[in-house]
Design a protein around this motif. Sequence first.
Motif, PDB file in Angstrom:
ATOM      1  N   ASN A 163      -1.067   4.402  -1.519  1.00  0.00           N
ATOM      2  CA  ASN A 163      -2.446   4.250  -1.979  1.00  0.00           C
ATOM      3  C   ASN A 163      -3.403   4.617  -0.856  1.00  0.00           C
ATOM      4  O   ASN A 163      -3.695   3.793   0.009  1.00  0.00           O
ATOM      5  CB  ASN A 163      -2.680   2.798  -2.431  1.00  0.00           C
ATOM      6  CG  ASN A 163      -4.120   2.553  -2.798  1.00  0.00           C
ATOM      7  OD1 ASN A 163      -4.798   3.428  -3.326  1.00  0.00           O
ATOM      8  ND2 ASN A 163      -4.600   1.353  -2.503  1.00  0.00           N
ATOM      9  N   HIS A 177      -3.186  -8.043 -10.529  1.00  0.00           N
ATOM     10  CA  HIS A 177      -1.933  -7.337 -10.254  1.00  0.00           C
ATOM     11  C   HIS A 177      -1.107  -7.213 -11.543  1.00  0.00           C
ATOM     12  O   HIS A 177      -0.567  -6.142 -11.844  1.00  0.00           O
ATOM     13  CB  HIS A 177      -1.137  -8.097  -9.189  1.00  0.00           C
ATOM     14  CG  HIS A 177       0.254  -7.588  -9.003  1.00  0.00           C
ATOM     15  ND1 HIS A 177       0.540  -6.395  -8.365  1.00  0.00           N
ATOM     16  CD2 HIS A 177       1.466  -8.089  -9.397  1.00  0.00           C
ATOM     17  CE1 HIS A 177       1.847  -6.188  -8.363  1.00  0.00           C
ATOM     18  NE2 HIS A 177       2.434  -7.196  -8.976  1.00  0.00           N
ATOM     19  N   GLU A 230      -6.573   5.538  -1.307  1.00  0.00           N
ATOM     20  CA  GLU A 230      -7.989   5.349  -1.669  1.00  0.00           C
ATOM     21  C   GLU A 230      -8.662   4.413  -0.653  1.00  0.00           C
ATOM     22  O   GLU A 230      -8.144   3.344  -0.334  1.00  0.00           O
ATOM     23  CB  GLU A 230      -8.105   4.725  -3.064  1.00  0.00           C
ATOM     24  CG  GLU A 230      -9.554   4.544  -3.495  1.00  0.00           C
ATOM     25  CD  GLU A 230      -9.675   3.668  -4.727  1.00  0.00           C
ATOM     26  OE1 GLU A 230      -8.914   3.885  -5.679  1.00  0.00           O
ATOM     27  OE2 GLU A 230     -10.521   2.755  -4.713  1.00  0.00           O
ATOM     28  N   ASN A 255      -0.140   3.218  -6.191  1.00  0.00           N
ATOM     29  CA  ASN A 255      -0.833   2.551  -7.299  1.00  0.00           C
ATOM     30  C   ASN A 255      -0.028   2.708  -8.599  1.00  0.00           C
ATOM     31  O   ASN A 255       0.237   3.831  -9.032  1.00  0.00           O
ATOM     32  CB  ASN A 255      -2.223   3.193  -7.462  1.00  0.00           C
ATOM     33  CG  ASN A 255      -3.097   2.430  -8.417  1.00  0.00           C
ATOM     34  OD1 ASN A 255      -2.615   1.796  -9.352  1.00  0.00           O
ATOM     35  ND2 ASN A 255      -4.395   2.460  -8.166  1.00  0.00           N
ATOM     36  N   LEU A 287      -7.372  -1.707 -16.044  1.00  0.00           N
ATOM     37  CA  LEU A 287      -8.092  -1.487 -14.782  1.00  0.00           C
ATOM     38  C   LEU A 287      -9.501  -2.061 -14.858  1.00  0.00           C
ATOM     39  O   LEU A 287     -10.086  -2.172 -15.939  1.00  0.00           O
ATOM     40  CB  LEU A 287      -8.183   0.007 -14.481  1.00  0.00           C
ATOM     41  CG  LEU A 287      -6.856   0.770 -14.407  1.00  0.00           C
ATOM     42  CD1 LEU A 287      -7.122   2.264 -14.249  1.00  0.00           C
ATOM     43  CD2 LEU A 287      -6.010   0.260 -13.256  1.00  0.00           C
ATOM     44  N   GLN A 337       3.368   9.987  -5.401  1.00  0.00           N
ATOM     45  CA  GLN A 337       2.784   9.165  -4.334  1.00  0.00           C
ATOM     46  C   GLN A 337       3.765   8.936  -3.191  1.00  0.00           C
ATOM     47  O   GLN A 337       3.602   8.017  -2.402  1.00  0.00           O
ATOM     48  CB  GLN A 337       2.331   7.815  -4.891  1.00  0.00           C
ATOM     49  CG  GLN A 337       1.222   7.929  -5.934  1.00  0.00           C
ATOM     50  CD  GLN A 337       0.789   6.558  -6.431  1.00  0.00           C
ATOM     51  OE1 GLN A 337      -0.001   5.866  -5.804  1.00  0.00           O
ATOM     52  NE2 GLN A 337       1.318   6.166  -7.579  1.00  0.00           N
ATOM     53  N   LEU A 381      -4.786  -2.428  -3.094  1.00  0.00           N
ATOM     54  CA  LEU A 381      -4.213  -2.891  -4.366  1.00  0.00           C
ATOM     55  C   LEU A 381      -4.390  -4.403  -4.501  1.00  0.00           C
ATOM     56  O   LEU A 381      -4.570  -5.099  -3.496  1.00  0.00           O
ATOM     57  CB  LEU A 381      -2.735  -2.501  -4.426  1.00  0.00           C
ATOM     58  CG  LEU A 381      -2.522  -0.985  -4.543  1.00  0.00           C
ATOM     59  CD1 LEU A 381      -1.080  -0.613  -4.248  1.00  0.00           C
ATOM     60  CD2 LEU A 381      -2.920  -0.501  -5.927  1.00  0.00           C
ATOM     61  N   LEU A 432      -2.761  -4.756 -13.849  1.00  0.00           N
ATOM     62  CA  LEU A 432      -2.612  -3.380 -13.361  1.00  0.00           C
ATOM     63  C   LEU A 432      -1.261  -2.823 -13.801  1.00  0.00           C
ATOM     64  O   LEU A 432      -1.157  -1.657 -14.220  1.00  0.00           O
ATOM     65  CB  LEU A 432      -2.738  -3.352 -11.834  1.00  0.00           C
ATOM     66  CG  LEU A 432      -2.620  -1.993 -11.157  1.00  0.00           C
ATOM     67  CD1 LEU A 432      -3.752  -1.081 -11.577  1.00  0.00           C
ATOM     68  CD2 LEU A 432      -2.619  -2.143  -9.635  1.00  0.00           C
ATOM     69  N   GLU A 478       0.822  -1.219   0.000  1.00  0.00           N
ATOM     70  CA  GLU A 478       0.000   0.000   0.000  1.00  0.00           C
ATOM     71  C   GLU A 478       0.852   1.264   0.000  1.00  0.00           C
ATOM     72  O   GLU A 478       0.493   2.256  -0.632  1.00  0.00           O
ATOM     73  CB  GLU A 478      -0.943  -0.006   1.208  1.00  0.00           C
ATOM     74  CG  GLU A 478      -2.014  -1.080   1.161  1.00  0.00           C
ATOM     75  CD  GLU A 478      -2.899  -0.957  -0.072  1.00  0.00           C
ATOM     76  OE1 GLU A 478      -3.522   0.089  -0.248  1.00  0.00           O
ATOM     77  OE2 GLU A 478      -2.949  -1.917  -0.869  1.00  0.00           O
ATOM     78  N   SER A 537     -10.612  -1.242  -1.924  1.00  0.00           N
ATOM     79  CA  SER A 537      -9.755  -0.202  -2.479  1.00  0.00           C
ATOM     80  C   SER A 537      -8.274  -0.516  -2.305  1.00  0.00           C
ATOM     81  O   SER A 537      -7.427   0.260  -2.744  1.00  0.00           O
ATOM     82  CB  SER A 537     -10.059   1.145  -1.805  1.00  0.00           C
ATOM     83  OG  SER A 537     -11.362   1.558  -2.140  1.00  0.00           O
TER      84      SER A 537
END
Lengths: 58, 575
Positions: free
Chosen positions: B330, B566, B332, B310, B574, B320, B366, B569, B306, B364
Motif C-alpha cells: 500500500n 478492516h 498511498e 490493499n 470503502l 501489489q 490500512l 474493507l 502495509e 492513508s
Amino acid sequence: VKAEGAGEDGKGAPTARPGVMLDVIMLALIVVGFALAAAYASLCDHSLGLPADKDSVP
Amino acid sequence: MTTIGWLQIVLFAAIVGLLTRPLGGYLLRVYAGERTFLQPLIRPVEAALYRIAGIKPEIEQSWLGYTFAFLIFHAAGIIMLYALLRLQSGLSLNPQHLAEVSPDLALNTAVSFVTNTSWQSYAGETTLSYASQMTGITVQSFLSAAAGMAVAIALIRGFARRRSATIGNFWVDVTRGTLYILLPISIVASLFLLAQGVPQTLAPSAAVTTLEGGIQVIARGPVATQEAIKLLSGDGGGFFNANSAHPFENPTPLSNLVELVLIFALGAALTNCFGRMVGSERQGWILLCVMAILFGLGAGGLYASEAGGNPALAALHVDQTAGEQQPGGNMEGKEVRFGIAGSALFADVSTASSDGAVNAMHDSFLPLSGGILLGNMMVDEVIVGAPGSGIYGMLLFCIVAVFLAGLMIGRTPEFVGKKIGASEIKMTILALICVPLATLVLTAVACVVEPGLAGLGNAGPHGYSEILYAYTSAAATNGSAFAGLSTNSPFYNLTLALGMFMGRFLVIVPVLAVAGLLVTQPNIPQSSGTLPTDRALFVGFLLGVIVIVGGLTYLPALALGSIIEHLQLAGGILY
C-alpha cells in the motif's frame, strides 16, 4: 504532525479572528486551567498527608 | 516484505540499543550534577542563568514545590507563546508578511507546544513567521522536553533516595537538561541535517520559474535548527505542513534513519539512567526489553499490514507485489524515497514515542495499521515515549504490575526497594486514568455535536477513527494527525487544547505526588516475599498489564473504528 486545518492544496492559513475580548477569554482560560491544576496538586498533597512541605538541602 | 525492509528496522533498533548505555550514563552524570566533558564550556552559562534568575541550585524542593514550579513554568510558556503568535504580524523576521494567528488557534498551538504535544491545526509555512518558528516553537520544543525529563528524574529520585523530603530542584533540572543534553545534541544533529540538504536561512520563500514557464513559490526558512530538536524532544511539530515527508525536512534515507534515532535516543537512555540511579542496571534493561517487545510488535505488524497491500485493490486484480519496478504493498500517502518499510517504521516510532512527526500520511494507512498507530498512543506513551514521559509512564505500569502481582500471589508489593501502598496506587491510578478519560469523553462529544461532525473528511468508521485519533493524539501528547479531519475551528482548537492540557498536567501532578511519597520511604531489603522485578517473568507480567489496561480501556473504541473498517474493507465496503 500534519496540519489538519490545511486544505488539499496546502493553503491552510487560518483566517485571523482579531478581538481583544477573545484574547481576554483565552488568557482567562489559561489562568483558570492552571489554577485548577494547582488546586489539584494541593488536594493530592492534602489527601496524602505527607510531611510539611519545605524546600531544603538534601 | 523485503529483506532490506526488515534490515532497516533491525538496524534502527540496533543503533538505539547501542546508544542506550553511554547516553544513559551521561544523563546520570548530568542530573547528579557531576562533571561532564561539556562542563568547562557550559558551566559558566549555567551559573550565570542561576544568578540572573535568583535560583539557588543547592536548595531542593518538596514534591509540591517541584510541582508548583513546573506549573508556573508552563503557564508562563503558554502565555508567552500565545502573545507571540497573536503579535507576529507586527514583529520582525516575518518576510512573508503573515497575519497574526487567530485566538483559538493561538491557544491551541501554545498549549500544544508547551505540553510537548505539537499538534498542528495549521500549515507551518503559510501560518507562522520565522520569529514564531524560532523563538516560539523551537524554544518550547527545548523547554517542554527538558521539563518532561525533569519530571522523570524526580520520579526516579523518588525510587532511588531513602528517607528524604525532597525530589530535586525543578529549575536546576530543566536548566541542566536543556544546556547539557538537548542543546549539544541538537547542534550536532542540525549540522548533520544541513549537510544532508535541509535548508537554514532567514531569506523569504524563493520564487522560481518552472520548465513550463510558470512561477512556483518554494517555502524555506530556518528549518535545520528546528528539525533537530523537533525529533530529539519528542515534540514533532514540523516547519512544513508535510512534516518529515517534505524533502526539506527529511531529504535522504540516511536523514530518515538519523531522525528516527533522534526520536528514540533519549527515551531509551532514560531506562538505563533509571537502572543506574536505583542501583540495578539490569532493572533498566528489563524496562527497555518491555518497550522493545511492544515496539517490535508494532513495527512488524505495521510493515506486514502495509506490505500486504490493499484488499480492495487485490479484488480488482491489481499487482501489489514488491519487485524491481515497484515497491508493492500500500503506497498511498507514502514517499517513494522511503518506501513501505521506511514509512511503517517511522509511523511506529512516531506514535510509540509520543513524537508525532510523520513521513507518510497516517490517514492513508490500512485500517489495521491505523489501529496499531492508535494502540501505540493508547498505552500511555510507554513504548520509549517522549524524553521523560516514556519512563515515568512505564514506571506507573510497574507500580500497577507489582501491586496486582501482590494481590494475586500474596507477595508484598515492592518495586526496586520501595513499598507500594494504598497512597501510591491511588496516585498512580489517577495518573493513568486521566488520558483515557480525556480521550474518550472528548471523542464522544465530538461525535455527536455539529461542530465536531463538520470537520469530518470521511464517513462511517473511518471518519470516527479520524476523530478518535485526534483526541488520542492530543491527550497522549503525541501530536501526530490521522489527517482527513479539519480541526482549525474554534470547537476543535479548544477541545483539543483541553485534551492536551489534561494529558500533560493531570498526569504529571500525581506522578510527582508518587515521587513525593516514595522519596520519604526507607529502602526495603529484598526478602523471600519480594517479587523479583528484574527477571523475564516480570517482563511478561508487565507486558500483560500494559496490554490489558490499555487494551480493555480502549477496545470498544477501536472496535467501532479500525476493527470494523478492516472487516468491511475485506467485504469491499470503502469510506
